[in-house]
Structure formats: C-alpha cells, structure tokens
Write an enzyme that holds these catalytic residues in place. Structure first.
Site, PDB file in Angstrom:
ATOM      1  N   ASN A 150      10.809  82.884 -73.411  1.00  0.00           N
ATOM      2  CA  ASN A 150      10.190  81.849 -72.573  1.00  0.00           C
ATOM      3  C   ASN A 150       9.693  80.703 -73.443  1.00  0.00           C
ATOM      4  O   ASN A 150       9.042  80.936 -74.469  1.00  0.00           O
ATOM      5  CB  ASN A 150       9.002  82.499 -71.840  1.00  0.00           C
ATOM      6  CG  ASN A 150       8.422  81.632 -70.745  1.00  0.00           C
ATOM      7  OD1 ASN A 150       9.152  81.149 -69.880  1.00  0.00           O
ATOM      8  ND2 ASN A 150       7.113  81.429 -70.759  1.00  0.00           N
TER       9      ASN A 150
ATOM     10  N   HIS B 211       6.910  72.308 -67.567  1.00  0.00           N
ATOM     11  CA  HIS B 211       5.677  71.524 -67.382  1.00  0.00           C
ATOM     12  C   HIS B 211       6.044  70.049 -67.558  1.00  0.00           C
ATOM     13  O   HIS B 211       6.249  69.589 -68.679  1.00  0.00           O
ATOM     14  CB  HIS B 211       4.626  71.919 -68.429  1.00  0.00           C
ATOM     15  CG  HIS B 211       4.146  73.332 -68.293  1.00  0.00           C
ATOM     16  ND1 HIS B 211       3.426  73.758 -67.204  1.00  0.00           N
ATOM     17  CD2 HIS B 211       4.287  74.406 -69.095  1.00  0.00           C
ATOM     18  CE1 HIS B 211       3.133  75.048 -67.353  1.00  0.00           C
ATOM     19  NE2 HIS B 211       3.647  75.466 -68.485  1.00  0.00           N
TER      20      HIS B 211
ATOM     21  N   GLU C   1       7.089  78.300 -65.126  1.00  0.00           N
ATOM     22  CA  GLU C   1       5.717  77.777 -65.081  1.00  0.00           C
ATOM     23  C   GLU C   1       5.713  76.359 -64.518  1.00  0.00           C
ATOM     24  O   GLU C   1       4.982  75.486 -64.993  1.00  0.00           O
ATOM     25  CB  GLU C   1       5.097  77.765 -66.497  1.00  0.00           C
ATOM     26  CG  GLU C   1       5.109  79.120 -67.173  1.00  0.00           C
ATOM     27  CD  GLU C   1       4.482  79.111 -68.566  1.00  0.00           C
ATOM     28  OE1 GLU C   1       3.802  78.125 -68.927  1.00  0.00           O
ATOM     29  OE2 GLU C   1       4.672  80.091 -69.301  1.00  0.00           O
TER      30      GLU C   1
ATOM     31  N   ASP D 150       5.203  72.894 -63.080  1.00  0.00           N
ATOM     32  CA  ASP D 150       4.248  71.944 -62.510  1.00  0.00           C
ATOM     33  C   ASP D 150       4.673  70.549 -62.924  1.00  0.00           C
ATOM     34  O   ASP D 150       5.281  70.363 -63.973  1.00  0.00           O
ATOM     35  CB  ASP D 150       2.780  72.267 -62.844  1.00  0.00           C
ATOM     36  CG  ASP D 150       2.484  72.384 -64.325  1.00  0.00           C
ATOM     37  OD1 ASP D 150       3.315  71.969 -65.154  1.00  0.00           O
ATOM     38  OD2 ASP D 150       1.385  72.871 -64.659  1.00  0.00           O
TER      39      ASP D 150
HETATM   40  O1  G2I Z   1      -0.691  75.753 -71.289  1.00  0.00           O
HETATM   41  C1  G2I Z   1       0.028  75.959 -70.129  1.00  0.00           C
HETATM   42  C2  G2I Z   1       0.919  77.182 -70.238  1.00  0.00           C
HETATM   43  C3  G2I Z   1       1.984  76.972 -71.298  1.00  0.00           C
HETATM   44  N1  G2I Z   1       2.874  78.110 -71.390  1.00  0.00           N
HETATM   45  C4  G2I Z   1       2.234  79.404 -71.598  1.00  0.00           C
HETATM   46  C5  G2I Z   1       1.132  79.628 -70.589  1.00  0.00           C
HETATM   47  O2  G2I Z   1       0.471  80.847 -70.862  1.00  0.00           O
HETATM   48  C6  G2I Z   1       0.156  78.478 -70.572  1.00  0.00           C
HETATM   49  O3  G2I Z   1      -0.868  78.775 -69.600  1.00  0.00           O
HETATM   50  C7  G2I Z   1      -2.157  78.336 -69.918  1.00  0.00           C
HETATM   51  C8  G2I Z   1      -3.109  78.720 -68.800  1.00  0.00           C
HETATM   52  O4  G2I Z   1      -2.714  78.046 -67.631  1.00  0.00           O
HETATM   53  C9  G2I Z   1      -4.532  78.312 -69.167  1.00  0.00           C
HETATM   54  O5  G2I Z   1      -5.444  78.821 -68.190  1.00  0.00           O
HETATM   55  O6  G2I Z   1      -2.551  78.956 -71.109  1.00  0.00           O
HETATM   56  C10 G2I Z   1      -3.820  78.480 -71.555  1.00  0.00           C
HETATM   57  C11 G2I Z   1      -4.081  79.078 -72.915  1.00  0.00           C
HETATM   58  O7  G2I Z   1      -3.801  80.422 -72.934  1.00  0.00           O
HETATM   59  C12 G2I Z   1      -4.883  78.857 -70.553  1.00  0.00           C
HETATM   60  O8  G2I Z   1      -6.102  78.282 -70.921  1.00  0.00           O
HETATM   61  C13 G2I Z   1      -7.132  79.169 -71.145  1.00  0.00           C
HETATM   62  C14 G2I Z   1      -8.222  78.459 -71.915  1.00  0.00           C
HETATM   63  O9  G2I Z   1      -7.656  78.052 -73.180  1.00  0.00           O
HETATM   64  C15 G2I Z   1      -9.355  79.363 -72.155  1.00  0.00           C
HETATM   65  O10 G2I Z   1     -10.386  78.662 -72.784  1.00  0.00           O
HETATM   66  C16 G2I Z   1      -9.828  79.937 -70.835  1.00  0.00           C
HETATM   67  O11 G2I Z   1     -10.823  80.893 -71.072  1.00  0.00           O
HETATM   68  O12 G2I Z   1      -7.662  79.624 -69.925  1.00  0.00           O
HETATM   69  C17 G2I Z   1      -8.670  80.579 -70.110  1.00  0.00           C
HETATM   70  C18 G2I Z   1      -9.056  81.165 -68.751  1.00  0.00           C
HETATM   71  O13 G2I Z   1      -9.426  80.149 -67.860  1.00  0.00           O
END
Ligand code: G2I
Length: 471
Positions: free
Chosen positions: A205, A242, A271, A273
C-alpha cells in the site's frame, strides 16, 4: 444506443437464464433487485466490488456516524487502531482492544475488514524505533506473525507493508530503520503474513503512486513484477489516493490501475479523499470511481473517513458527507457512477454451485416459509464469483400485511458481506441476518418486494435458508 449499465444487465440476465432453467421464475423476480443501488455498498456490489471506509474506534458511540457507516459501506479499515504502535505498545505485549472494537463492529454488521498496517516506518512503538539490524528484523517479523495470526480468518486483505518507497524522482526505497535491515525486508514481511493468515489477500500500500509517469509508481510496479516473477506471496496493490489541488487525480489513472492489474494482482483504492467542494470535487471523485470500475481487477474503493469532520485533514473537506452527515455532491456523483456499472470483477473460479459434502446438493429448493401465514420468502440466485455470490429474496404478501421481517441463515463458513434494499440486523453468530423494510412494509395481497445480499462462500455454495413473518 445502450449504456454500459444496460449492456451489463443484459449479459447478466442472459447468463442467469442460460444456466438456470429451473429457476426461471425466481430469476424473473430478481429483476427489481438489479435496479440502481441506493447506497454506495449496494451500487458497488452489483459489479462485484466493495465500497469501504476508515473507521475510528473512538467514534463508534456517535449514532450519526455509525448510521451512515453501517448503511453505506461494507468494507472497514481501522484508521489507526491496527497500526504497530497501537497493537504492540510494549515489546511482547499486545493490546487488541481498539482493533477488536472495530473488527467486532464490522463483523456484527456483516462487513469485511481490510487490515492496516502490519509493517511501516511510521507509527512504530517507541521500543521499535530504537532498534536496528537483525534485532529489528526479528521484532518486525514477530509483529507481523502475531498480529496476522491473531486476526486470522477475519481479514479480507492486509496492508502488509505501507509506504516503503521514497517520493520524488529517485525511484528508490524510502530510507528507514526497516529498510536498513536489508532490501529483502518487504518480501520477508509478506512471507510471514502468508504463513500467519493464508486466507487474507496480501497488499503493498502506498501514496503518490497514481500517476503512471512518476518514478515512484514505476518503482513500486517493478517491485511487484519482481515479486510475482519470484513467487513472493503478493495478491494486491493498494493505492491510497489522497488527492488535492497540488496532487490532482492524474488523467492516466486508469492506465496505472490496469498496468498493475496486468501483473496478476488485484488493485484497490484504499484511502480515497479529495480536498475541495462542489462540482469540481464531485467530478474528481467520479473520475476515480470510473477508473476503478473500468479495471476488472480493481475490486473495491475505500474512502478515508465518513464525514468531512472525521477526516485527518478536515479543513480540506475531502469526504462524501458533510460534518452534519448530509450527502455532498461528491456522494451523488460517486453513487451515480457506481450505478453506471462497470467491468464485472472476474470469476476465474467455480461459477456453479457444487456439492459441499458428498451426497448432498446445494439445496436449490426455494425456501418458502409461511411464517404467520401472511407472507412467503423465495430465494433466487444472482451473479456468482469465485469467492462470493449474490442472492435475492422476494417477499410475497399472501394477504394484505402491514409489515414483514425475513431471516436469512447462511452456513459456516459463509458470511453475508453486503446487503441492499432493506435494513438488516444480525445475531451474535453473524450467520443469521434479519431483514426488515427500510420504509413502510405494507403490502397488498399478492404484492412482492425484493432485497438482496452478497454471500462470501468460502467454498460452501449452499443456498441460505429463509423465513418470513408478517405483521
Ligand atoms: O496520513 C493519512 C494516511 C496516509 N496513509 C496511511 C494512513 O495510515 C494515514 O492515516 C492517518 C490517520 O488518518 C491519522 O488519524 O495516519 C495518521 C498517522 O498515523 C493519523 O494521525 C494520527 C495522529 O498523528 C496522532 O497524533 C493521533 O493520536 O491520529 C492519531 C489518532 O487520532
């Protein structure tokens, strides 16, 4: 002039009539279920695809959120809860609780799960970030094995490795502690995942792999080609998708998806958006859906969240529902495009029901259950794929009734993974679905109404059993 959708429907009906003389009446009754899907999952299911969303465990007690998620989507990805830091916060100590909440919610509601993600340079627990060399390699493989084993049998596809290539023009692997353990870390992770859960599709991915001309796209393509040539167990490639104004949907998106599919892997949009609003956003969404629908091995689309306010980049309003849960123009364009139909997902496997036990046949007896005497439920077959089949239940009112409910029972290891034209509830086993009308269930004597569903058969082609009760 016929539309692709009309041509597709005709082909589907012809195939159904050709193979099923005995069920002709039932097939005729199934026609209403081929009407345009009124939800994303229903519309996608008609060409054999899923439509999914990322779910955050912390929002599962928000009724607006779960109502939309349950109605529209049939493939669930944990947005953060199955990442390495969430699953194994301390070495050797696994925390399954948040991941389980999402997997259980999905299964209780008849949905499949995409696992995200087994190995990634990001979101590593602190103890792993400080590791290197063979110690890290061992810890990574142990993580893959433990997590994939724990969820064995519950995952449609795993993102085994996430985002391992560098951005820009180098076409190189991304530098990371995992990459520094040796270039073969990715294939080692795939082999460990296959051993731990042989039934899950295993995906690579990544993002910025949408434009066929980009070096990163080419680099991932060459890796997948090499894996296929050498027998590394890879089944699918996830395109995160994205998009925003700086990174728009490329005009050659279809070419990219088709070229990867031609390597002999499924492709999935994992994913999705798209930042923006109004008709411009709607058009870009439509283009992505159209690209997937035109590639036979593009098996499904997942959007990265439910409402704009649930998004990791909420200020860009990139999703299909606004913060109040209203459908946006982008939603309508996606639904309409799905309802145009697409190249059906291929059926390389067994297209006809086969006995699952010696001496038994897959019960083609239309189940008729008079229930309270007021209604009868009749099953008819829909399209079949190597891993799943569609079915339609037609409810007939024997006398005037004011409402009905119908149970559909499938046999282990079958699972219902999509429904349309009704409001389902599930028993705790997940084998029994009770379908009720979405609106009024009143029917005049002799009147019929149909609902539909997809059964993931896991090798058992037996028809479901039905009941009907009227009120
Ligand atoms: O960044 C967008 C996506 C890119 N591809 C891999 C995916 O796994 C990623 O998803 C995002 C989530 O949507 C976010 O929600 O990944 C981020 C980093 O893992 C996520 O952000 C994290 C924040 O960095 C944390 O501080 C927070 O505690 O979300 C956590 C939960 O809200």
């Amino acid at each position: 002039m016929t539309t692709p959708r009309q041509r597709y429907r005709r082909g589907r009906l012809a195939a159904a009539f050709g193979g099923l003389a005995a069920a002709t009446l039932a097939v005729t009754l199934a026609v209403p279920a081929a009407a345009a899907g009124s939800t994303l999952q229903a519309a996608a299911a008609e060409s054999g695809r899923y439509f999914g969303t990322a779910i955050a465990a912390s929002r599962l007690n928000d009724g607006t959120y779960t109502t939309i998620a349950n109605r529209e989507f049939n493939m669930i990805t944990a947005e953060n809860e199955m990442k390495m830091d969430a699953m194994q916060p301390s070495r050797g100590q696994f925390n399954w609780s948040s991941g389980d909440r999402i997997v259980n919610w999905a299964r209780q509601n008849g949905k499949q799960v995409r696992g995200h993600a087994l190995a990634w340079h990001s979101q590593q627990p602190g103890w792993m970030q400080n590791m290197s060399g063979s110690q890290l390699r061992t810890a990574m493989l142990d993580h893959v094995t433990q997590v994939a084993s724990y969820y064995r049998g519950k995952i449609y596809a795993w993102d085994v490795v996430n985002e391992a290539f560098a951005d820009g023009s180098s076409g190189a692997r991304r530098d990371s502690n995992l990459q520094r353990t040796g270039n073969d870390w990715i294939e080692a992770a795939f082999r460990a995942a296959r051993a731990a859960d042989p039934g899950a599709k295993l995906c690579y991915n990544d993002y910025n792999t949408d434009n066929w001309q980009h070096a990163k796209t080419q680099a991932v393509y060459n890796m997948v080609k090499d894996f296929k040539a050498r027998g590394v167990p890879i089944d699918c490639v996830g395109f995160q998708a994205h998009f925003n104004s700086g990174n728009p949907v490329p005009s050659n998106y279809h070419t990219t998806l088709q070229n990867f599919a031609d390597l002999g892997v499924d492709v999935q949009i994992t994913e999705l958006d798209i930042e923006g609003s109004g008709s411009s956003q709607a058009q870009q969404y439509q283009g992505v859906v159209q690209a997937c629908l035109s590639v036979a091995r593009c098996t499904g689309i997942t959007v990265w969240g439910v409402r704009d306010t649930d998004s990791w980049r909420a200020s860009g309003t990139p999703l299909l529902f606004d913060g109040s849960g209203n459908k946006k123009a982008a939603y309508t364009s996606v639904l309409n495009q799905l309802n145009q139909g697409g190249t059906p997902v291929p059926n390389p496997g067994n297209p006809t029901p086969t006995p699952t036990q010696p001496g038994t046949t897959p019960t083609p007896t239309p189940t008729q259950n008079p229930g309270t005497g007021g209604c009868t439920a009749t099953y008819s077959e829909g399209q079949k794929w190597n891993d799943r089949f569609n079915g339609t239940v037609t409810i007939r009112a024997n006398t005037a009734i004011s409402g009905w409910s119908s149970t559909v029972t499938v046999r282990q290891p079958q699972r219902i993974i999509a429904t349309w034209n009704g409001s389902p509830t599930w028993d705790s086993s997940g084998n029994v679905m009770t379908m009720r009308p979405s609106g009024s269930g009143a029917l005049a004597a002799g009147q019929t109404v149909s609902f539909g569903f997809t059964v993931q058969h896991n090798g058992n082609w037996t028809w479901p059993t039905l009941t009907c009760s009227a009120s």
